[in-house]
Write a protein that holds these residues in place. Structure first.
Motif, mmCIF file in Angstrom:
data_model
loop_
_atom_site.group_PDB
_atom_site.id
_atom_site.type_symbol
_atom_site.label_atom_id
_atom_site.label_comp_id
_atom_site.label_asym_id
_atom_site.label_seq_id
_atom_site.Cartn_x
_atom_site.Cartn_y
_atom_site.Cartn_z
ATOM 1 N N LEU A 100 55.168 40.000 52.741
ATOM 2 C CA LEU A 100 55.887 41.262 52.905
ATOM 3 C C LEU A 100 54.845 42.364 53.018
ATOM 4 O O LEU A 100 53.976 42.497 52.155
ATOM 5 C CB LEU A 100 56.798 41.532 51.703
ATOM 6 C CG LEU A 100 57.503 42.901 51.673
ATOM 7 C CD1 LEU A 100 58.472 43.035 52.838
ATOM 8 C CD2 LEU A 100 58.232 43.101 50.342
ATOM 9 N N VAL A 101 54.911 43.145 54.089
ATOM 10 C CA VAL A 101 53.958 44.233 54.314
ATOM 11 C C VAL A 101 54.630 45.571 54.023
ATOM 12 O O VAL A 101 55.767 45.811 54.456
ATOM 13 C CB VAL A 101 53.428 44.224 55.772
ATOM 14 C CG1 VAL A 101 52.619 45.480 56.065
ATOM 15 C CG2 VAL A 101 52.573 42.986 56.008
ATOM 16 N N GLY A 102 53.942 46.426 53.278
ATOM 17 C CA GLY A 102 54.453 47.756 52.993
ATOM 18 C C GLY A 102 53.437 48.826 53.358
ATOM 19 O O GLY A 102 52.228 48.625 53.178
ATOM 20 N N ARG A 103 53.940 49.944 53.908
ATOM 21 C CA ARG A 103 53.074 51.080 54.241
ATOM 22 C C ARG A 103 53.728 52.358 53.710
ATOM 23 O O ARG A 103 54.297 53.135 54.484
ATOM 24 C CB ARG A 103 52.854 51.167 55.751
ATOM 25 C CG ARG A 103 52.047 50.005 56.333
ATOM 26 C CD ARG A 103 51.618 50.315 57.754
ATOM 27 N NE ARG A 103 50.759 49.275 58.285
ATOM 28 C CZ ARG A 103 51.199 48.275 59.045
ATOM 29 N NH1 ARG A 103 52.476 48.190 59.342
ATOM 30 N NH2 ARG A 103 50.354 47.363 59.506
ATOM 31 N N PRO A 104 53.655 52.594 52.424
ATOM 32 C CA PRO A 104 54.353 53.743 51.828
ATOM 33 C C PRO A 104 53.842 55.096 52.284
ATOM 34 O O PRO A 104 54.537 56.101 52.108
ATOM 35 C CB PRO A 104 54.123 53.543 50.328
ATOM 36 C CG PRO A 104 52.883 52.716 50.234
ATOM 37 C CD PRO A 104 52.931 51.811 51.418
ATOM 38 N N SER A 105 52.643 55.140 52.855
ATOM 39 C CA SER A 105 52.109 56.437 53.288
ATOM 40 C C SER A 105 52.808 56.948 54.547
ATOM 41 O O SER A 105 52.763 58.146 54.843
ATOM 42 C CB SER A 105 50.602 56.341 53.542
ATOM 43 O OG SER A 105 50.318 55.388 54.537
ATOM 44 N N LEU A 106 53.464 56.043 55.305
ATOM 45 C CA LEU A 106 54.219 56.477 56.479
ATOM 46 C C LEU A 106 55.490 57.170 56.015
ATOM 47 O O LEU A 106 56.251 56.628 55.218
ATOM 48 C CB LEU A 106 54.575 55.289 57.374
ATOM 49 C CG LEU A 106 53.409 54.575 58.060
ATOM 50 C CD1 LEU A 106 53.931 53.420 58.902
ATOM 51 C CD2 LEU A 106 52.632 55.543 58.933
ATOM 52 N N LYS A 107 55.738 58.352 56.512
ATOM 53 C CA LYS A 107 56.878 59.139 56.054
ATOM 54 C C LYS A 107 58.196 58.512 56.502
ATOM 55 O O LYS A 107 58.382 58.200 57.671
ATOM 56 C CB LYS A 107 56.783 60.570 56.581
ATOM 57 C CG LYS A 107 57.890 61.490 56.088
ATOM 58 C CD LYS A 107 57.678 62.904 56.567
ATOM 59 C CE LYS A 107 58.813 63.820 56.130
ATOM 60 N NZ LYS A 107 59.024 63.817 54.675
ATOM 61 N N SER A 108 59.105 58.347 55.559
ATOM 62 C CA SER A 108 60.429 57.838 55.884
ATOM 63 C C SER A 108 61.265 58.944 56.508
ATOM 64 O O SER A 108 61.125 60.121 56.171
ATOM 65 C CB SER A 108 61.132 57.313 54.633
ATOM 66 O OG SER A 108 62.453 56.916 54.935
ATOM 67 N N VAL A 109 62.151 58.555 57.424
ATOM 68 C CA VAL A 109 63.051 59.530 58.041
ATOM 69 C C VAL A 109 64.495 59.303 57.572
ATOM 70 O O VAL A 109 65.434 59.847 58.147
ATOM 71 C CB VAL A 109 62.972 59.458 59.582
ATOM 72 C CG1 VAL A 109 61.597 59.865 60.059
ATOM 73 C CG2 VAL A 109 63.333 58.056 60.086
ATOM 74 N N THR A 110 64.657 58.502 56.532
ATOM 75 C CA THR A 110 65.996 58.233 56.003
ATOM 76 C C THR A 110 66.073 58.658 54.542
ATOM 77 O O THR A 110 65.068 59.001 53.913
ATOM 78 C CB THR A 110 66.352 56.739 56.109
ATOM 79 O OG1 THR A 110 65.526 55.989 55.206
ATOM 80 C CG2 THR A 110 66.151 56.230 57.513
ATOM 81 N N SER A 111 67.264 58.595 53.988
ATOM 82 C CA SER A 111 67.491 58.953 52.589
ATOM 83 C C SER A 111 66.954 57.851 51.677
ATOM 84 O O SER A 111 66.703 56.720 52.109
ATOM 85 C CB SER A 111 68.980 59.140 52.329
ATOM 86 O OG SER A 111 69.664 57.895 52.492
#
Length: 280
Positions: free
Chosen positions: A112-123
């Motif tokens: 599972l890959v995660g990139r939390p620094s990318l800004k989410s555009v959802t709630s």
């Protein structure tokens, strides 16, 4: 900070060895303690799920049953098994933040890959839905082998605003209480210095067993790169983690793959893509 760190937590109780015969006995004990629940949720309360919960609770039938009952209560309300690819909002952006690649690690574990620094555009609600959707898919590959997921997180460009504390806490609660025994290793890649303060805070609500699975890896350290090379096929591993794959995620291919997995989860196909013989 050294190239690869265990989290600084108190040592947990050593995992006891349980033979396959003893595992089945424990599973049967849990089934008796669950009463009619396995009839209500036969798909969820399979032997493999019960084994995973037992493994996460050091083979305590009582503790595993307690956690399973809490998970059943949550599943009745949230209905995670009904979440499908079409339910994920802003797919292209959100998938770049968290996705399941089409390769395994060198031990055959799902990644599972995660990139939390990318800004989410959802709630936050939609982000949690995507997390649960991914977790449901990850359980498909767990089979009879607990701790069959390697979670790799890219922290390049991360700031304190990248990961709201409340959502982090909610996410960890879901992973630890409703999907325990799923994650084997959590690799935190290149966290900035400021992450140390955040890590001290979230340590309070991360279980000791989960803390012991956390590894810190840094791209500017040759020994870190060797560790990643030992764990992954570098031709498949993304370049930001030390691999040679620079192609990025193909949203069209990924969409087709996840829709296929949805059909399998829904019982419409077997894992070879054939229509289920149980269908009318």
């Amino acid at each position: 900070m050294s190239y690869l760190l265990e989290s600084r937590s108190e040592p947990t109780m050593q995992k006891q060895y349980v033979s396959l015969e003893e595992q089945q006995e424990k599973i049967n004990e849990v089934r008796e303690l669950l009463g009619d629940l396995p009839t209500e949720m036969p798909g969820f309360l399979s032997d493999s799920t019960i084994r995973r919960f037992l493994h996460a609770r050091n083979w305590s039938s009582v503790q595993a049953t307690k956690t399973l009952k809490e998970a059943v209560k949550w599943r009745r309300q949230y209905k995670p098994e009904n979440i499908r690819w079409e339910d994920i909002s802003e797919k292209e952006n959100e998938v770049k933040r968290a996705y399941i690649p089409d390769y395994l690690d060198n031990n055959g574990r799902t990644v599972l890959v995660g990139r939390p620094s990318l800004k989410s555009v959802t709630s936050e609600k939609e982000q949690i839905k995507q997390l649960v959707y991914n977790l449901e898919n990850l359980t498909m590959n767990s089979g009879n082998a607990p701790e069959n997921v390697v979670w790799v997180i890219d922290f390049r460009g991360w700031t304190l605003s990248s990961t709201p504390l409340a959502m982090t806490r909610q996410s960890m609660n879901i992973i630890q209480n409703y999907y325990p025994g799923l994650v084997s290793v959590v690799i935190l890649c290149n966290p900035p210095k400021i992450f140390q303060s955040f890590w001290k805070i979230i340590n309070y609500f991360i279980e000791p067993g989960m803390k012991e699975k956390v590894k810190f890896v840094y791209a500017n350290n040759s020994e870190s790169l060797r560790i990643m090379a030992d764990m992954f096929d570098l031709d498949k591993l993304e370049s930001e983690f030390g691999g040679r794959n620079t192609s990025g995620i193909d949203i069209v291919e990924y969409s087709a793959r996840m829709q296929r997995r949805d059909r399998i989860r829904g019982g419409l196909e077997d894992e070879n893509g054939n229509a289920s013989t149980s269908l009318p």
